[in-house]
Scaffold this motif. Structure first.
Motif, PDB file in Angstrom:
ATOM      1  N   SER A 188       0.812  -1.221   0.000  1.00 45.03           N
ATOM      2  CA  SER A 188       0.000   0.000   0.000  1.00 45.03           C
ATOM      3  C   SER A 188       0.844   1.270   0.000  1.00 45.03           C
ATOM      4  O   SER A 188       0.296   2.373   0.015  1.00 45.03           O
ATOM      5  CB  SER A 188      -0.928   0.003   1.222  1.00 45.03           C
ATOM      6  OG  SER A 188      -0.182   0.068   2.420  1.00 45.03           O
ATOM      7  N   THR A 189       2.167   1.108  -0.022  1.00 43.74           N
ATOM      8  CA  THR A 189       3.059   2.273   0.010  1.00 43.74           C
ATOM      9  C   THR A 189       3.379   2.732  -1.406  1.00 43.74           C
ATOM     10  O   THR A 189       3.888   1.949  -2.212  1.00 43.74           O
ATOM     11  CB  THR A 189       4.370   1.922   0.739  1.00 43.74           C
ATOM     12  OG1 THR A 189       4.076   1.493   2.073  1.00 43.74           O
ATOM     13  CG2 THR A 189       5.288   3.136   0.787  1.00 43.74           C
ATOM     14  N   PRO A 190       3.094   3.984  -1.756  1.00 39.69           N
ATOM     15  CA  PRO A 190       3.402   4.475  -3.105  1.00 39.69           C
ATOM     16  C   PRO A 190       4.894   4.354  -3.414  1.00 39.69           C
ATOM     17  O   PRO A 190       5.748   4.615  -2.561  1.00 39.69           O
ATOM     18  CB  PRO A 190       2.969   5.951  -3.038  1.00 39.69           C
ATOM     19  CG  PRO A 190       1.965   6.019  -1.933  1.00 39.69           C
ATOM     20  CD  PRO A 190       2.418   4.998  -0.930  1.00 39.69           C
ATOM     21  N   GLY A 191       5.180   3.950  -4.646  1.00 39.04           N
ATOM     22  CA  GLY A 191       6.557   3.859  -5.092  1.00 39.04           C
ATOM     23  C   GLY A 191       7.293   2.609  -4.670  1.00 39.04           C
ATOM     24  O   GLY A 191       8.487   2.478  -4.917  1.00 39.04           O
ATOM     25  N   ILE A 192       6.571   1.656  -4.035  1.00 40.84           N
ATOM     26  CA  ILE A 192       7.186   0.423  -3.557  1.00 40.84           C
ATOM     27  C   ILE A 192       6.550  -0.767  -4.267  1.00 40.84           C
ATOM     28  O   ILE A 192       5.327  -0.822  -4.444  1.00 40.84           O
ATOM     29  CB  ILE A 192       7.015   0.266  -2.035  1.00 40.84           C
ATOM     30  CG1 ILE A 192       7.709   1.413  -1.308  1.00 40.84           C
ATOM     31  CG2 ILE A 192       7.553  -1.083  -1.558  1.00 40.84           C
ATOM     32  CD1 ILE A 192       9.194   1.521  -1.565  1.00 40.84           C
ATOM     33  N   VAL A 193       7.365  -1.721  -4.691  1.00 38.67           N
ATOM     34  CA  VAL A 193       6.868  -2.967  -5.270  1.00 38.67           C
ATOM     35  C   VAL A 193       7.431  -4.134  -4.462  1.00 38.67           C
ATOM     36  O   VAL A 193       8.438  -3.999  -3.770  1.00 38.67           O
ATOM     37  CB  VAL A 193       7.276  -3.129  -6.750  1.00 38.67           C
ATOM     38  CG1 VAL A 193       6.621  -2.071  -7.607  1.00 38.67           C
ATOM     39  CG2 VAL A 193       8.793  -3.074  -6.898  1.00 38.67           C
TER      40      VAL A 193
END
Length: 558
Positions: free
Chosen positions: A292-297
């Motif tokens: 759910s953290t933007p910019g994280i995969v």
């Protein structure tokens, strides 16, 4: 060679132990609940270097600064130290996603088995290869390391002999850039003597016991990789690597790699706050938070790391009796632990049932004793440990044991399940958490535990670790921190590591594994699912699976 890890969430991908597998793949955001078999997944966001920007700083975490920068030393035999050293030190072989070995030509133009009777291995060093002071890497470095790890001089506090106890001599070849190793006994994992988790060190570190034990305690000595250590800030708990100006190979894309000391609980928030770029994920809550953290995969490839329990069987310890250790082993519900810890992380959680091979690796089979608390209770009764209230006693001594671990939520959760399991058969388990700094040196190596939890991290050479961990030899602990073994097990290990036929070696290794279970030496718990949360702009880094990383190709997309 196997190295230790106190944490369940390595953020530094490490090469895995399998030698034979097939296929690879990649993905932008691997599903942690999907299939990802050992040897079929390599999830690192592969990009050609032309797609990456020049420069940048890869930010990673550590749980503690190194106790000793010599990874061959018993205090330096740690996965996180290896992760820091890997971009800076020579190794003889690299692996691809199918775990196929190839000579690491940055350091060696050829490594070959030149004779089998006697066994001889010839190392031809790349003529461009130099240490960080400009001096050439030569046969003398190889010879000095072979002598240090031979075990002949017990004042060298080695983590593993790594087959050098079988070396008769090391000679200069056609010139200073060639070494010929002659064995007086066959050694099956000869490829791993300067590969996997075993780096080649300069002779300045290995030429004497004093240098081996103490010369790189406070910081690294000479190195020879695409990166070198720029600075160590003990106050801030930070290590910075920079490009090695004398590096002769491909120019790295990154300018620096920074390692910051963080408690386990702080790593994921640090990723969210854009303070680090990658972190291993310990449980499903971590996965959900990362997703759910933007910019994280999330990248995934089953890992070479596995959790386990080691028993302390040293004379005088409460678990010195083999039958008590075996009974306790049978009372621990490892399937229940796998279900509780890995639910949502893997499709079908299973315990690891082998000390030598991982699930999906050629040679893996279930050699465990099984979960049988009824039998466990009966066996303890027969050994004279009788229930007195809720806890068993014998000769006025309660069957109360200390479980020592790094202070990590996942380790504590595992310990709590074991605590409940053992309470059902009248064994009291006390949970003791420790800080990262000095965890192994202060607790594990001196045997300051009854049972202990940590992870082993392997490399492509599992047979080389049999003596290291499961052999019992006077005044030579290496990795057998529980001081458990037998002459019969020693003899079986000797037979296994001397076998040059791979199929026969696998058969013998499984006999070793069964004997290790029967000794009550240690209990494997779970193989790492290999989930790594990384910044989505980071390329050629993530869940490496069976492959070794090329640190010259890691970088950030343009």
């Amino acid at each position: 060679m196997r190295i230790r890890s106190m944490t369940t969430r390595l953020a530094i991908p490490l090469v895995v132990v399998s030698l034979i597998a097939a296929g690879c793949g990649s993905g932008k955001d691997s599903s942690p609940t999907g299939e990802a078999a050992l040897g079929t997944t390599n999830d690192i966001n592969p990009k050609d270097v032309s797609e990456l920007r020049d420069g940048g700083n890869l930010r990673l975490s550590l749980s503690a600064l190194p106790q000793n920068w010599n990874a061959l030393h018993t205090d330096g035999n740690d996965a996180q130290i290896a992760g820091v050293l890997r971009p800076t030190m020579p190794r003889a072989f690299a692996t691809n996603a199918s775990a196929e070995l190839s000579v690491n030509t940055d350091y060696f133009t050829d490594v070959s088995l030149s004779s089998t009777d006697p066994q001889q291995v010839t190392y031809t060093i790349n003529p461009k290869a130099v240490w960080s002071d400009g001096s050439p890497i030569t046969w003398e470095d190889i010879s000095s390391q072979a002598n240090a790890l031979s075990g002949k001089d017990k004042s060298y506090l080695i983590a593993i002999a790594n087959g050098f106890d079988r070396v008769e001599k090391v000679e200069r070849g056609v010139d200073d850039r060639q070494a010929i190793i002659t064995f007086d006994q066959h050694y099956a994992d000869w490829r791993g003597q300067f590969a996997g988790n075993s780096f080649l060190y300069p002779k300045s570190v290995t030429s004497s016991a004093e240098a081996f034990n103490k010369s790189v305690v406070d910081g690294p000595g000479l190195s020879a990789g695409p990166f070198k250590v720029q600075s160590i800030d003990r106050g801030q708990g930070r290590i910075v690597l920079e490009r090695n100006p004398l590096w002769w190979g491909n120019t790295p894309k990154l300018d620096t790699i920074t390692f910051s000391v963080l408690d386990s609980a702080a790593t994921l928030p640090a990723l969210q706050n854009n303070e680090i770029d990658a972190v291993g994920l310990g449980d499903i809550n971590d996965v959900q938070t990362a997703r759910s953290t933007p910019g994280i995969v999330i990248r995934r490839a089953p890992g070479n790391q596995w959790s386990h329990l080691t028993f302390n069987g040293a004379p005088g310890s409460i678990l010195a009796e083999q039958g008590v250790r075996v009974a306790i082993s049978k009372a621990i519900d490892r399937q229940g632990i796998a279900n509780a810890i890995q639910n949502g992380l893997v499709q079908d959680p299973k315990p690891l049932n082998n000390h030598v091979y991982l699930v999906g690796q050629q040679g893996y089979q279930d050699n465990s004793l099984g979960f049988d608390p009824t039998a466990a209770a009966s066996e303890l009764d027969a050994l004279g440990w009788k229930l007195n209230g809720d806890v068993r006693e014998k000769d006025g001594r309660k069957l109360e044991i200390r479980d020592v671990m790094y202070n990590d939520d996942t380790w504590v959760s595992i310990a709590q399940i074991i605590q409940q399991n053992l309470a059902q058969i009248g064994v009291k388990l006390n949970i003791e958490t420790k800080r990262g700094a000095g965890f192994f040196a202060d607790n594990i190596h001196p045997g300051n535990f009854d049972v202990a939890q940590w992870s082993w991290v392997g490399d492509p050479f599992p047979l080389g670790s049999l003596n290291q961990i499961y052999g019992l030899y006077p005044d030579d602990v290496q990795g057998n921190y529980g001081r458990i073994g037998s002459p019969e097990l020693n003899a079986l290990i000797e037979q296994t590591v001397s076998e040059l036929d791979p199929a026969k070696a696998i058969e013998l290794a499984n006999q070793v594994d069964r004997k290790v279970f029967e000794e009550g030496h240690s209990l494997p718990l779970m193989q790492s699912p290999g989930n790594v949360a990384v910044r989505d702009t980071l390329a050629n880094y993530g869940a490496a699976g069976l492959a070794s990383l090329d640190y010259t190709k890691i970088g950030f997309v343009k």
